[in-house]
Design a protein around this motif. Structure first.
Motif, PDB file in Angstrom:
ATOM      1  N   THR A 163       0.841  -1.199   0.000  1.00 14.50           N
ATOM      2  CA  THR A 163       0.000   0.000   0.000  1.00 14.50           C
ATOM      3  C   THR A 163       0.874   1.247   0.000  1.00 14.50           C
ATOM      4  OG1 THR A 163      -0.181  -0.318   2.374  1.00 14.50           O
ATOM      5  CG2 THR A 163      -2.088  -0.894   1.075  1.00 14.50           C
ATOM      6  N   HIS A 164       2.004   1.185   0.712  1.00 11.21           N
ATOM      7  CA  HIS A 164       2.911   2.340   0.757  1.00 11.21           C
ATOM      8  C   HIS A 164       3.351   2.719  -0.656  1.00 11.21           C
ATOM      9  CE1 HIS A 164       6.225   4.952   1.810  1.00 11.21           C
ATOM     10  NE2 HIS A 164       7.067   4.137   1.213  1.00 11.21           N
ATOM     11  N   SER A 165       3.734   1.730  -1.445  1.00 12.23           N
ATOM     12  CA  SER A 165       4.224   2.021  -2.801  1.00 12.23           C
ATOM     13  C   SER A 165       3.128   2.687  -3.633  1.00 12.23           C
ATOM     14  CB  SER A 165       4.667   0.731  -3.496  1.00 12.23           C
ATOM     15  OG  SER A 165       5.644   0.091  -2.713  1.00 12.23           O
ATOM     16  N   LEU A 196       8.083   1.816  -7.775  1.00 16.30           N
ATOM     17  CA  LEU A 196       9.171   0.845  -7.596  1.00 16.30           C
ATOM     18  C   LEU A 196      10.223   1.320  -6.595  1.00 16.30           C
ATOM     19  CD1 LEU A 196       9.536   0.045 -11.391  1.00 16.30           C
ATOM     20  CD2 LEU A 196       8.745  -1.563  -9.652  1.00 16.30           C
ATOM     21  N   HIS A 197       9.985   2.473  -5.928  1.00 18.29           N
ATOM     22  CA  HIS A 197      11.086   3.074  -5.168  1.00 18.29           C
ATOM     23  C   HIS A 197      11.645   2.144  -4.092  1.00 18.29           C
ATOM     24  CE1 HIS A 197       7.910   4.158  -2.248  1.00 18.29           C
ATOM     25  NE2 HIS A 197       8.871   4.365  -1.369  1.00 18.29           N
ATOM     26  N   ASP A 198      10.797   1.317  -3.487  1.00 21.24           N
ATOM     27  CA  ASP A 198      11.270   0.431  -2.417  1.00 21.24           C
ATOM     28  C   ASP A 198      11.434  -1.009  -2.878  1.00 21.24           C
ATOM     29  OD1 ASP A 198      11.684   2.157  -0.269  1.00 21.24           O
ATOM     30  OD2 ASP A 198       9.598   2.056   0.408  1.00 21.24           O
ATOM     31  N   VAL A 199      11.458  -1.243  -4.192  1.00 26.46           N
ATOM     32  CA  VAL A 199      11.459  -2.636  -4.675  1.00 26.46           C
ATOM     33  C   VAL A 199      12.689  -3.405  -4.180  1.00 26.46           C
ATOM     34  CG1 VAL A 199      12.602  -2.298  -6.931  1.00 26.46           C
ATOM     35  CG2 VAL A 199      10.854  -4.061  -6.687  1.00 26.46           C
ATOM     36  N   ALA A 279       6.612  12.773  -0.911  1.00 28.75           N
ATOM     37  CA  ALA A 279       5.489  11.823  -0.880  1.00 28.75           C
ATOM     38  C   ALA A 279       5.819  10.636   0.033  1.00 28.75           C
ATOM     39  CB  ALA A 279       5.191  11.335  -2.299  1.00 28.75           C
ATOM     40  N   ASP A 280       7.046  10.154  -0.055  1.00 30.26           N
ATOM     41  CA  ASP A 280       7.487   8.986   0.718  1.00 30.26           C
ATOM     42  C   ASP A 280       7.460   9.287   2.221  1.00 30.26           C
ATOM     43  OD1 ASP A 280       8.617   6.461   1.169  1.00 30.26           O
ATOM     44  OD2 ASP A 280      10.672   7.193   0.959  1.00 30.26           O
ATOM     45  N   VAL A 281       8.014  10.436   2.588  1.00 25.60           N
ATOM     46  CA  VAL A 281       8.066  10.810   4.015  1.00 25.60           C
ATOM     47  C   VAL A 281       6.640  11.015   4.539  1.00 25.60           C
ATOM     48  CG1 VAL A 281       8.718  12.660   5.610  1.00 25.60           C
ATOM     49  CG2 VAL A 281      10.383  11.812   3.952  1.00 25.60           C
TER      50      VAL A 281
HETATM   51 FE   LIG Z   1       9.279   4.252   0.835  1.00 29.54          FE
END
Ligand SMILES: [Fe+2]
Ligand SMILES: [Fe+2]
Length: 331
Positions: A163-165, A196-199, A279-281
């Motif tokens: 969900t985070h992604s 895909l940032h945390d893939v 967005a990530d933070v």
């Molecule tokens: Fe992240």
């Protein structure tokens, strides 16, 4: 209610997941059985068998019996994810469905796809599916009838990597548009990178990601490898562009040089990376995590504006506040 394919209801020896009824297309024959809950015991009852056509009659019976929710078995999630991917274009072009309904299904579909990406061995064909879903997401978000609050309503406050992604895609594309990026090719690249940032975390031991205790320093050291690991996985596929790769590799860089993996400073951090970092933070702060209860949007934005001031791009944080100010999420 957040729509989550990740929400699993354990029942006896089985486990079930809620799905979006509107995602089941008329006359299609899903290759997974559908269930509903009924009776005082709220038992799961088989509604439509695997491979049986979901006809207008079948659909009508749902309405007549006031069945508002359908479920699949947990083991069928991969088939459901593929089914959604196969039917997504038809769903999103269906003139009888509202943008709100489409938004909810797209969110489910993205989440199911990312879950598969993280739970099965990495395959380059997955990247093509990511790009397909991202193309639909960008089209939908830039549609004149699209309202950000419809998307935010679907956003889950429980932290799952899947969900985070998806949440980070939603926030990043909306923020990029707010910051003046309207070209679809650029928006898609930003969204590919955001999704895909945390893939790279899919390469970390599962127990470490699910750990309830504070991570040890050696474990943190491993977690900090995920941008490089993600970059290495994706750069081999040649399927995504430079902007997306830059985002994957540098989303933990901070403007004051305190980030990783390269400790980049100010102008070395691209505008696209800055967008995804905000967005990530924000998503990390506003979702429940193991050690940290979620903050409200207001508290999170306050933290980002004050405490993280030298780390994030102030103008983008301001744009983000303006954007959410129009459509406040939860306080
Ligand atoms: Fe992240
Ligand atoms: Fe990350």
């Amino acid at each position: 209610m957040p729509r989550e394919i990740s929400r699993v209801i354990h029942w006896g020896h089985e486990a079930y997941c809620p799905i979006n009824i509107d995602a089941i297309r008329l006359e299609s024959a899903p290759n997974f059985p559908l269930y509903f809950r009924s009776g005082p015991g709220r038992n799961f009852i088989l509604y439509c068998e695997r491979g049986v056509a979901f006809t207008l009659e079948v659909r009508k019976r749902l309405v007549e019996n006031k069945i508002a929710h359908l479920f699949i078995q947990q083991g069928d999630r991969q088939d459901y994810s593929r089914y959604l991917a196969d039917h997504l274009a038809a769903i999103l072009h269906d003139p009888t469905m509202s943008v709100q309904e489409k938004t909810a299904i797209l969110y489910d579909s993205s989440q199911a796809m990312v879950e598969e990406l993280f739970t099965t061995p990495f395959a380059h064909e997955n990247v093509s599916r990511v790009k397909e879903v991202v193309r639909h997401t960008v089209d939908l978000i830039s549609d004149d009838n699209f309202r950000l609050e419809d998307l935010l309503r679907n956003i889950s406050c429980d932290y799952y990597i899947y969900t985070h992604s998806v949440n980070v895609v939603a926030y990043s594309v909306a923020l990029a548009m707010q910051a003046g990026y309207n070209d679809h090719a650029t928006l898609r690249e930003i969204a590919n990178g955001a999704l895909l940032h945390d893939v790279g975390k899919s390469k970390l031991p599962r127990e470490m990601l699910d750990k309830n205790d504070e991570l040890s320093e050696p474990e943190w050291e491993q977690v900090r490898q995920h941008p490089q690991m993600g970059f290495d996985m994706l750069s081999q596929s040649h399927a995504i562009g430079e902007i997306a790769l830059d985002i994957v590799l540098h989303h933990h860089e901070r403007l004051d040089g305190s980030g990783y993996p390269h400790g980049l400073i100010n102008s070395k951090v691209s505008p696209f990376v800055r967008i995804v970092a905000v967005a990530d933070v924000f998503d990390a702060l506003t979702t429940d995590r193991f050690h940290q209860p979620r903050k409200t949007s207001f508290q999170a934005l306050h933290t980002m504006q004050r405490r993280m001031f030298p780390e994030l791009d102030v103008r983008l944080v301001r744009s983000f506040i303006e954007m959410l100010g129009i459509t406040p999420r939860h306080g």
